[in-house]
Design a protein around this motif. Sequence first.
Motif, PDB file in Angstrom:
ATOM      1  N   SER A 183       4.639   1.680  -6.777  1.00 39.21           N
ATOM      2  CA  SER A 183       3.955   0.501  -7.307  1.00 39.21           C
ATOM      3  C   SER A 183       4.384   0.169  -8.724  1.00 39.21           C
ATOM      4  O   SER A 183       4.552  -1.004  -9.070  1.00 39.21           O
ATOM      5  CB  SER A 183       2.437   0.704  -7.276  1.00 39.21           C
ATOM      6  N   LYS A 184       4.575   1.173  -9.558  1.00 42.04           N
ATOM      7  CA  LYS A 184       4.975   0.916 -10.950  1.00 42.04           C
ATOM      8  C   LYS A 184       6.350   0.269 -11.005  1.00 42.04           C
ATOM      9  O   LYS A 184       6.544  -0.737 -11.691  1.00 42.04           O
ATOM     10  CB  LYS A 184       4.950   2.196 -11.774  1.00 42.04           C
ATOM     11  N   SER A 185       7.318   0.820 -10.295  1.00 37.47           N
ATOM     12  CA  SER A 185       8.663   0.235 -10.289  1.00 37.47           C
ATOM     13  C   SER A 185       8.648  -1.160  -9.670  1.00 37.47           C
ATOM     14  O   SER A 185       9.393  -2.045 -10.101  1.00 37.47           O
ATOM     15  CB  SER A 185       9.637   1.127  -9.520  1.00 37.47           C
ATOM     16  N   PHE A 186       7.803  -1.364  -8.666  1.00 34.22           N
ATOM     17  CA  PHE A 186       7.670  -2.674  -8.034  1.00 34.22           C
ATOM     18  C   PHE A 186       7.183  -3.691  -9.070  1.00 34.22           C
ATOM     19  O   PHE A 186       7.780  -4.749  -9.244  1.00 34.22           O
ATOM     20  CB  PHE A 186       6.704  -2.584  -6.851  1.00 34.22           C
ATOM     21  N   ILE A 235      -0.911  -8.031  -9.658  1.00 37.31           N
ATOM     22  CA  ILE A 235       0.202  -7.739  -8.746  1.00 37.31           C
ATOM     23  C   ILE A 235       0.211  -6.254  -8.416  1.00 37.31           C
ATOM     24  O   ILE A 235       0.433  -5.859  -7.270  1.00 37.31           O
ATOM     25  CB  ILE A 235       1.538  -8.216  -9.334  1.00 37.31           C
ATOM     26  N   GLY A 236      -0.057  -5.415  -9.408  1.00 33.82           N
ATOM     27  CA  GLY A 236      -0.128  -3.970  -9.172  1.00 33.82           C
ATOM     28  C   GLY A 236      -1.230  -3.605  -8.181  1.00 33.82           C
ATOM     29  O   GLY A 236      -1.017  -2.793  -7.272  1.00 33.82           O
ATOM     30  N   LYS A 237      -2.397  -4.208  -8.323  1.00 32.85           N
ATOM     31  CA  LYS A 237      -3.506  -3.938  -7.390  1.00 32.85           C
ATOM     32  C   LYS A 237      -3.147  -4.422  -5.988  1.00 32.85           C
ATOM     33  O   LYS A 237      -3.437  -3.751  -4.999  1.00 32.85           O
ATOM     34  CB  LYS A 237      -4.789  -4.615  -7.876  1.00 32.85           C
ATOM     35  N   TRP A 238      -2.500  -5.599  -5.913  1.00 30.81           N
ATOM     36  CA  TRP A 238      -2.096  -6.156  -4.613  1.00 30.81           C
ATOM     37  C   TRP A 238      -1.116  -5.223  -3.906  1.00 30.81           C
ATOM     38  O   TRP A 238      -1.298  -4.905  -2.735  1.00 30.81           O
ATOM     39  CB  TRP A 238      -1.481  -7.541  -4.822  1.00 30.81           C
ATOM     40  N   HIS A 273      -2.721  -1.890  -2.749  1.00 26.91           N
ATOM     41  CA  HIS A 273      -3.527  -2.107  -1.541  1.00 26.91           C
ATOM     42  C   HIS A 273      -2.620  -2.285  -0.327  1.00 26.91           C
ATOM     43  O   HIS A 273      -2.855  -1.696   0.732  1.00 26.91           O
ATOM     44  CB  HIS A 273      -4.433  -3.327  -1.710  1.00 26.91           C
ATOM     45  N   SER A 274      -1.581  -3.078  -0.486  1.00 32.38           N
ATOM     46  CA  SER A 274      -0.635  -3.318   0.607  1.00 32.38           C
ATOM     47  C   SER A 274       0.034  -2.022   1.048  1.00 32.38           C
ATOM     48  O   SER A 274       0.183  -1.761   2.241  1.00 32.38           O
ATOM     49  CB  SER A 274       0.416  -4.341   0.165  1.00 32.38           C
ATOM     50  N   ASN A 275       0.436  -1.200   0.075  1.00 33.56           N
ATOM     51  CA  ASN A 275       1.076   0.083   0.409  1.00 33.56           C
ATOM     52  C   ASN A 275       0.138   0.980   1.209  1.00 33.56           C
ATOM     53  O   ASN A 275       0.551   1.600   2.186  1.00 33.56           O
ATOM     54  CB  ASN A 275       1.519   0.813  -0.864  1.00 33.56           C
ATOM     55  N   GLU A 276      -1.122   1.043   0.790  1.00 36.80           N
ATOM     56  CA  GLU A 276      -2.099   1.891   1.485  1.00 36.80           C
ATOM     57  C   GLU A 276      -2.444   1.334   2.866  1.00 36.80           C
ATOM     58  O   GLU A 276      -2.550   2.082   3.825  1.00 36.80           O
ATOM     59  CB  GLU A 276      -3.371   2.012   0.647  1.00 36.80           C
ATOM     60  N   GLU A 277      -2.631   0.025   2.934  1.00 39.45           N
ATOM     61  CA  GLU A 277      -3.099  -0.619   4.162  1.00 39.45           C
ATOM     62  C   GLU A 277      -2.003  -0.718   5.231  1.00 39.45           C
ATOM     63  O   GLU A 277      -2.254  -0.460   6.399  1.00 39.45           O
ATOM     64  CB  GLU A 277      -3.617  -2.025   3.823  1.00 39.45           C
ATOM     65  N   TYR A 278      -0.792  -1.103   4.825  1.00 42.72           N
ATOM     66  CA  TYR A 278       0.235  -1.453   5.805  1.00 42.72           C
ATOM     67  C   TYR A 278       1.426  -0.492   5.870  1.00 42.72           C
ATOM     68  O   TYR A 278       2.175  -0.520   6.839  1.00 42.72           O
ATOM     69  CB  TYR A 278       0.767  -2.865   5.533  1.00 42.72           C
ATOM     70  N   ARG A 279       1.629   0.320   4.834  1.00 49.74           N
ATOM     71  CA  ARG A 279       2.781   1.254   4.796  1.00 49.74           C
ATOM     72  C   ARG A 279       4.051   0.550   5.296  1.00 49.74           C
ATOM     73  O   ARG A 279       4.784   1.063   6.134  1.00 49.74           O
ATOM     74  CB  ARG A 279       2.497   2.497   5.637  1.00 49.74           C
ATOM     75  N   SER A 280       4.300  -0.628   4.743  1.00 51.10           N
ATOM     76  CA  SER A 280       5.420  -1.427   5.230  1.00 51.10           C
ATOM     77  C   SER A 280       6.725  -1.085   4.516  1.00 51.10           C
ATOM     78  O   SER A 280       6.743  -0.601   3.385  1.00 51.10           O
ATOM     79  CB  SER A 280       5.118  -2.917   5.077  1.00 51.10           C
TER      80      SER A 280
END
Length: 107
Positions: free
Chosen positions: A19-22, A45-48, A51-58
């Motif tokens: 998330s930090k590098s993103f 953007i960091g919170k988004w 959340h996306s990483n945890e929810e979708y692991r895309s």
Amino acid sequence: MKLPQLVDRFIAAHNSYDSKSFVDCFTRSAIVHDEGKTHKGKEEIGKWIEHSNEEYRSSMKPLKYEETGATGVLTAEVSGTFPGSPIVLKFHLTLKDDLIDGLKVTG
């Protein structure tokens, strides 16, 4: 496929769930539009993305990239833990000072 360094960093950060590098790929005042919601500034953007990483692991596999002036469109196959996976999405980028100033994700 040869991609600009910023786009490579964006994809690598996304795929490693960093998330930090993103967030470091974005300007301070960047705006992201995704799933009908708007996220303004690095904090939102960091919170988004967290959340996306945890929810979708895309993860994304780039298929095509086109850049004209200060805009770029990354077409990528995105797979994860969401219904309909994998899907092809377009990441519409507005670029400023070698960073992303705007991102709109469309299907």
